[in-house]
Design a protein around this motif. Structure first.
Motif, PDB file in Angstrom:
ATOM      1  N   SER A   1      33.696  36.429  51.056  1.00  0.00           N
ATOM      2  CA  SER A   1      34.599  36.764  52.162  1.00  0.00           C
ATOM      3  C   SER A   1      34.387  35.822  53.337  1.00  0.00           C
ATOM      4  O   SER A   1      35.342  35.378  53.977  1.00  0.00           O
TER       5      SER A   1
ATOM      6  N   GLN B   1      40.825  42.496  51.770  1.00  0.00           N
ATOM      7  CA  GLN B   1      40.364  43.528  50.849  1.00  0.00           C
ATOM      8  C   GLN B   1      40.859  44.912  51.283  1.00  0.00           C
ATOM      9  O   GLN B   1      41.225  45.736  50.464  1.00  0.00           O
TER      10      GLN B   1
ATOM     11  N   ASP C   1      41.327  38.179  49.131  1.00  0.00           N
ATOM     12  CA  ASP C   1      39.941  38.646  49.145  1.00  0.00           C
ATOM     13  C   ASP C   1      39.804  39.967  48.396  1.00  0.00           C
ATOM     14  O   ASP C   1      40.158  41.020  48.927  1.00  0.00           O
ATOM     15  N   GLU C   2      39.287  39.901  47.204  1.00  0.00           N
ATOM     16  CA  GLU C   2      39.028  41.108  46.418  1.00  0.00           C
ATOM     17  C   GLU C   2      40.150  42.110  46.538  1.00  0.00           C
ATOM     18  O   GLU C   2      39.933  43.272  46.896  1.00  0.00           O
TER      19      GLU C   2
HETATM   20 MG   LIG Z   1      33.880  40.367  50.462  1.00  0.00          MG
END
Ligand SMILES: [Mg+2]
Ligand SMILES: Nc1ncnc2c1ncn2[C@@H]1O[C@H](COP(=O)(O)OP(=O)(O)OP(=O)(O)O)[C@@H](O)[C@H]1O
Lengths: 255, 308
Positions: A45, A88, A165-166
């Motif tokens: 991240s 995320q 991000d994820e």
């Molecule tokens: Mg992360």
């Protein structure tokens, strides 16, 4: 050789006393997908936030289309307009409808007309199967729908580079498939993307390049076949073995 | 009657059940009929509600009667009724009090609007980043610290009597304007803190999301942070406005006649305190619609969107 869309040169970043990124080098060619894998806390991240200039790096440089964007003289707002980010945690704006979320940047930053922005947003929403949610507020949507709205919002400004991000971390397996299908479509349309992910199967399928981050350093980088098939480093092998054990197969995804 | 509502109830729920069935692709199933278990449960709930209402009514009546007997039975009651609840003086005071109240209302509307604007400006000024804005930030902070700490009455005395003493040309010596200015000075400091608290409760990820879309700091504030912050602080803001409404009476220290001062004048002549009671009730009556208004605004905002 074509100019890479994104290039990182010895990027270093620390928070307080802890070094989170150690001299990271990375190149992302146009129309390719790069997957960042690695344990929790390995710096995925942080790397994405540095590229988007949400964090200031300590040393090294980041180039976007050949221009150094980490030069303090560059206008960060201009850089961010060329990079789309999906977080995320979605980070949708709760006081705006889906449509308002998506059209905010096109209207306020890119000065698109109201009608034009609306049309384009509806078109994108339809492409991701969200046409009937345009007037809903984010808290009335399922997790997968919110995540897709976040993707539409990032796409609406026609970014040069998309950072994800994820994006599937908070979703159940069915919704994971829904969102990953969207990413696959984007790849087919030639979008350049950097994806931090824990979905090894997906990374293997969709990525052109896989980077294994460990303790803030790129330990291994290569095609999915190289990294997943014959990892050279013991750390990579251990990480992949652990992931396998935890029941996230490195084979093809089930979706 | 209770039968009617029962029928309505189950109709609504049947619709719901069908909608859910649709989504799951089961619309072909037979229409939903409430089970005996559900009907029994609803009957029990209804009976329980009826019982609660009965108990509440009975206990309210008993309390009211006890209070009434206690007050009217006290040895001083006849005298108290004469001095505080005298119909004759109430009738005499009401028109005067209402005339004075008009001043309170005008002060409330004008000062309230100014307080909200100035408070918001101060709060935003305190969030500005960057060295250019250092003086702005420092000034706003000093202003809030000073006027929030200064007792309102001293602020009023200082402005109402201090400003005319300066003999500045072009500056009014009207006690209403000066009193209003003093109220704005103090209350905008309170309100600025309320707005700032609201701004701080908006999660930093919201600002990050806005910035990552290419919005400038100012745009992120204007379109993303402030709208969420303001919604969250509506109840405490209203609290401050109600408080302001009551404090508008303090401008009478400059000699102008507001509702409270009007009551005081009559009391001063008659030695009867009924006019004060009248003035007090009038203020209460003014506050209630304001409270209902905020409840309504808050409810409307919540129905448009869930928790923020
Ligand atoms: Mg992360
Ligand atoms: N703002 C911050 N202040 C201090 N430390 C931070 C900050 N942000 C991240 N870190 C630290 O940096 C390290 C890397 O964090 P990062 O969020 O990049 O990990 P990640 O690889 O994305 O992990 P995950 O897979 O769990 O999302 C962690 O040790 C984290 O505690």
């Amino acid at each position: 050789m074509t100019e890479p869309v994104l290039r990182l040169e010895a990027v270093r970043k620390s928070f307080g006393g802890t070094l989170v990124l150690r001299d990271v080098d990375l190149e992302v060619a146009p129309h390719t997908v790069t997957a960042l894998i690695g344990a929790s806390g390995s710096g995925k991240s942080t790397l994405l936030r540095c590229v988007n200039l949400l964090e200031e790096i300590d040393d090294g440089a980041v180039f976007l289309d050949g221009d150094e964007i980490t030069d303090p003289r560059t206008d960060a707002d201009l850089v961010r307009r060329r990079i789309g980010v999906v977080f995320q945690a979605y980070n949708l704006f709760p006081h705006m409808t889906v449509l308002e979320n998506v059209t905010l940047a096109p209207r306020r930053v890119h000065r698109a007309g109201k009608e034009r922005a609306r049309e384009r947003a509806l078109e994108l929403l339809a492409r991701l199967g969200l046409q009937d949610k345009a007037d809903a507020y984010p808290d009335r949507l399922s997790g997968g729908q919110q995540q897709r709205v976040a993707i539409v919002r990032a796409l609406a400004v026609e970014p040069r580079l998309l950072l994800l991000d994820e994006i599937t971390a908070a979703l159940d397996p069915e919704l994971v498939g829904e969102v990953l299908a969207v990413v696959r479509d984007l790849k087919d349309q030639g979008m350049t993307m950097v994806i931090a992910t824990h979905e090894m199967g997906f990374a293997r399928e969709v990525a052109d390049q896989v980077c294994f981050l460990d303790g803030g350093a790129v330990l291994e980088r290569g095609t999915p076949e190289e990294v997943f098939g014959e990892p050279r480093r013991a750390r990579t092998q251990a990480f992949l073995a652990r992931v396998l054990e935890a029941g996230r197969p490195v084979g093809r995804p089930t979706v | 009657m209770s039968n009617d509502s029962e029928v309505n109830d189950s109709e609504v729920d049947t619709d719901n059940a069908e909608a859910i069935g649709d989504r799951a692709g089961e619309s072909a199933r037979a229409p939903y009929r409430p089970s005996a278990r559900r009907i029994e449960r609803e009957r029990y709930r209804k009976a329980r509600t009826r019982r609660s209402v009965l108990i509440a009514t009975a206990s309210t009546l008993v309390t009211a009667v006890v209070l009434y007997l206690l007050v009217t039975g006290s040895p001083g009651w006849p005298r108290t009724r004469e001095t505080f609840f005298n119909a004759h003086y109430a009738r005499e005071a009401l028109p005067e009090v209402l005339k004075g109240l008009w001043l309170n209302i005008r002060l409330l509307v004008v000062c309230g609007a100014l307080v909200l604007v100035l408070g918001l400006v101060l709060a935003v000024a305190r969030t500005l980043r960057g060295p250019v804005f250092f003086p702005v930030r420092a000034l706003a902070t000093a202003y809030v610290d000073f006027f929030r700490g200064l007792p309102l009455i001293i602020c009023l005395l200082g402005v109402i009597f201090g400003v005319p003493a300066l003999r500045l040309t072009g500056v009014t010596s009207d006690p209403v304007v000066l009193g209003g200015a003093a109220l704005v000075l103090t209350y905008s400091a309170y309100v600025a803190e309320v707005f700032r608290a609201g701004i701080e409760t908006v999660h930093p990820s919201q600002r990050a999301a806005a910035r990552s879309l290419g919005l400038t700091n100012a745009q992120a504030m204007r379109y993303v942070v402030l709208p969420q912050a303001v919604r969250r602080v509506v109840p405490p803001l209203l609290n401050d406005l109600v408080s302001l409404q009551k404090d508008t009476g303090l401008v009478s220290i400059g000699g102008v006649v507001d509702a409270v001062y009007a009551a005081q004048i009559i009391t001063g002549k008659s030695f009867n305190y009924t006019p004060y009671v009248v003035a007090g009730l009038v203020f209460v009556a003014l506050t209630i619609p304001m409270t209902r208004l905020t409840d309504w605004v808050t409810a409307r905002m919540n129905s448009r969107q869930g928790a923020i």
